[in-house]
Design an enzyme around this catalytic site. Sequence first.
Site, PDB file in Angstrom:
ATOM      1  N   TYR A  24     -15.122   1.347  -2.786  1.00  0.00           N
ATOM      2  CA  TYR A  24     -14.764   0.106  -3.199  1.00  0.00           C
ATOM      3  C   TYR A  24     -16.032  -0.649  -3.253  1.00  0.00           C
ATOM      4  O   TYR A  24     -15.841  -1.154  -4.669  1.00  0.00           O
ATOM      5  CB  TYR A  24     -13.526  -0.526  -2.077  1.00  0.00           C
ATOM      6  CG  TYR A  24     -12.166  -1.096  -2.368  1.00  0.00           C
ATOM      7  CD1 TYR A  24     -11.464  -0.201  -2.993  1.00  0.00           C
ATOM      8  CD2 TYR A  24     -12.092  -0.418  -0.436  1.00  0.00           C
ATOM      9  CE1 TYR A  24     -10.217  -0.039  -2.189  1.00  0.00           C
ATOM     10  CE2 TYR A  24     -10.161   0.136  -0.465  1.00  0.00           C
ATOM     11  CZ  TYR A  24      -9.352  -0.409  -1.650  1.00  0.00           C
ATOM     12  OH  TYR A  24      -8.283   0.192  -1.521  1.00  0.00           O
TER      13      TYR A  24
ATOM     14  N   THR B 101      -9.358   7.014  -8.211  1.00  0.00           N
ATOM     15  CA  THR B 101     -10.160   5.378  -7.266  1.00  0.00           C
ATOM     16  C   THR B 101      -9.478   5.390  -6.548  1.00  0.00           C
ATOM     17  O   THR B 101      -8.809   6.028  -5.940  1.00  0.00           O
ATOM     18  CB  THR B 101      -9.880   4.306  -8.174  1.00  0.00           C
ATOM     19  OG1 THR B 101      -8.893   3.358  -8.044  1.00  0.00           O
ATOM     20  CG2 THR B 101     -10.393   4.178  -9.635  1.00  0.00           C
ATOM     21  N   ASP B 102     -10.086   4.396  -5.498  1.00  0.00           N
ATOM     22  CA  ASP B 102      -9.726   3.931  -4.030  1.00  0.00           C
ATOM     23  C   ASP B 102      -8.288   3.219  -4.423  1.00  0.00           C
ATOM     24  O   ASP B 102      -8.385   2.594  -5.542  1.00  0.00           O
ATOM     25  CB  ASP B 102     -10.907   3.091  -2.740  1.00  0.00           C
ATOM     26  CG  ASP B 102      -9.897   3.657  -1.748  1.00  0.00           C
ATOM     27  OD1 ASP B 102      -9.242   3.604  -1.447  1.00  0.00           O
ATOM     28  OD2 ASP B 102     -11.225   3.658  -0.449  1.00  0.00           O
ATOM     29  N   TRP B 103      -7.915   3.129  -3.436  1.00  0.00           N
ATOM     30  CA  TRP B 103      -6.363   2.179  -3.980  1.00  0.00           C
ATOM     31  C   TRP B 103      -6.373   0.210  -4.169  1.00  0.00           C
ATOM     32  O   TRP B 103      -7.251  -0.262  -3.236  1.00  0.00           O
ATOM     33  CB  TRP B 103      -5.351   2.492  -2.616  1.00  0.00           C
ATOM     34  CG  TRP B 103      -4.359   3.585  -2.604  1.00  0.00           C
ATOM     35  CD1 TRP B 103      -2.718   3.139  -2.496  1.00  0.00           C
ATOM     36  CD2 TRP B 103      -4.373   4.855  -3.387  1.00  0.00           C
ATOM     37  NE1 TRP B 103      -2.541   5.402  -2.418  1.00  0.00           N
ATOM     38  CE2 TRP B 103      -2.868   6.260  -2.587  1.00  0.00           C
ATOM     39  CE3 TRP B 103      -6.139   5.249  -3.292  1.00  0.00           C
ATOM     40  CZ2 TRP B 103      -3.504   6.759  -3.221  1.00  0.00           C
ATOM     41  CZ3 TRP B 103      -5.738   6.777  -4.154  1.00  0.00           C
ATOM     42  CH2 TRP B 103      -4.599   7.676  -4.072  1.00  0.00           C
TER      43      TRP B 103
END
Length: 593
Positions: free
Chosen positions: A271, A307-309
Amino acid sequence: MSVVKDRVPLHHDDTLELSRRVSQLQARMTLREKAGLMFHTMIAMGPRGRLADADPDYGLLSAEEMVQRRNMNHFNLITGVAAPAEMAQWHNRLQDLAAGTRLGIPVTLSTDPRHARSANPNTEVLAGPFSVWPEPLGLAATRDPALVHRFADIARQEYLAVGLRVALHPQVDLATEPRWARIVGTFGADPELTGALARKYIGGLQGPSLGPASVAAMTKHFPGGGPQRDGEDPHFADGQEQVYPSGRFAEQLLPFRAAIQARTSQIMPGYGMPVAAPYEEVGFAFNAAVITGLLRGDLAFDGIVCTDWGVLTDTEFSGERRPARAWGVQRLSPVHRAGRALDAGCDQFGGEARPDLVVELVRSGAVSQQRVDVSVRRLLREKFRLGLFDRRHVDPQIAEQTVGRADFRAAGLAAQRASVTLLRNAAPDCPARLPLRPGLRVYCAGVSRQLVARHAVIVDRPEDADVALLRLQAPYEPRTGPVEAFFHTGSLAYPPGQLAQILAVLDTVPSIVDIYLDRPAVLTEIAAHAAALLVTFAVGDEPLLDVLTGRDKPRGRLPFDLPRSMATVAAGRADVSFDDHDPLFRYGHGLDY
């Protein structure tokens, strides 16, 4: 003839070579179907293996909505404790739902780590019926690459049995900022050890090559999430900055180089956004120089980048609005954030269910169909390699026989024992000298009295005991909020009041202290007053007592330095491993008997 082709699509013909199957399926897909492939969000299991309804309180859509109407087929299973047979039955029902769509593209199910005892549902799932192992920090404490490979191979078998085909791990960030809340999921501070264990971990999950018997590894958080400013976590706005005061950006990359050499199938960007580094100050998922330039270019990675959440859209969680982790691009709308991430080189959006954003980008001309096809091809290629088109279902009976199998559980317990790290033992004439003699009067706290009673006489007051046995949680500063509360961050020192209570026991009776380290801790006073001091990394009471009583012996070694004070922590450089010149206990320290 076209009707027959639709009923028996060529992409289901396993006699065709991989590239042809991918090309034929991709050519038949609509833009909406391609967009659906590019989203990978959470899904829950309903009661007794049924498909779950929508849950607005947690932002979860129903399986029917996502599979049938949004054309999605990548999901992160967040359900924890459930019977293996029910998990398998639920998986099969979900695959049947997907088989009924126009092209019948099968579902790929992923999971966060689910083999340890962490209580943070934002980063792990409780083990439930799965075999229970130490946290990655504990695996690192064993310094045993063969053990790490064995763990990953067992995780692979248990995952396969219930239909989980992507592991949202390993986490190969370096523990260079000791206050960071995510250190528990790392292999510690040493780049060389982390790289060596990452290779074995990925090999155990994926095997020699990605295939029908593999679980794909999604290595995270590229390019290394360890150097968080003041240790704050980038799940939250206060932790959006990653800092490099010593310019050691390249050192954070070393474990990812090892993971790519081990052919990790997927990589997740972090992130955070880089500060004091030669890159734009935007979150890594939006950072073209980092994803396309560094990861795709310099490191030659051609796998899936997910991608991260939750980097695109704000969400509702437990009645509270949670902003997207779109650090550096907060001013952009969700559709423009999606465009930025695609331009940067990402293939898939984690924790999002908005295929309409990609459709809008292509129809407006902001993103080309060709760019979408690049990612679609990677995503389809993995589904074919995993054999999902050729064998959709798993066997509930085999799931029940495999998950938590007796030899798997035994291996997990052995790993827990191997990770126990003895920092200081009592003097030979002290009753708290390890291993413990049987029959002592023991005052205990934080540990099962019933288990201790197998080896000792339990007393209720420290002053009546020969020995005290305390199991403690490493200190942290509690945060408020439904998500924040699970992240252990802030000071590494016990508050004065809590420390005084601990020391009162240690000064009353010779004491054995075990501390669960989910990150480093300042243990200077406790080390000075305890007769024996151990640290563990999510070890159960029974395996710990096996070590304390001599049925096994401590073999763990510290995976990071333990500081003497918070002053030395504050003076440390966030991007440098082992930046403390005089730690209380140094990396690699550990005693045995």
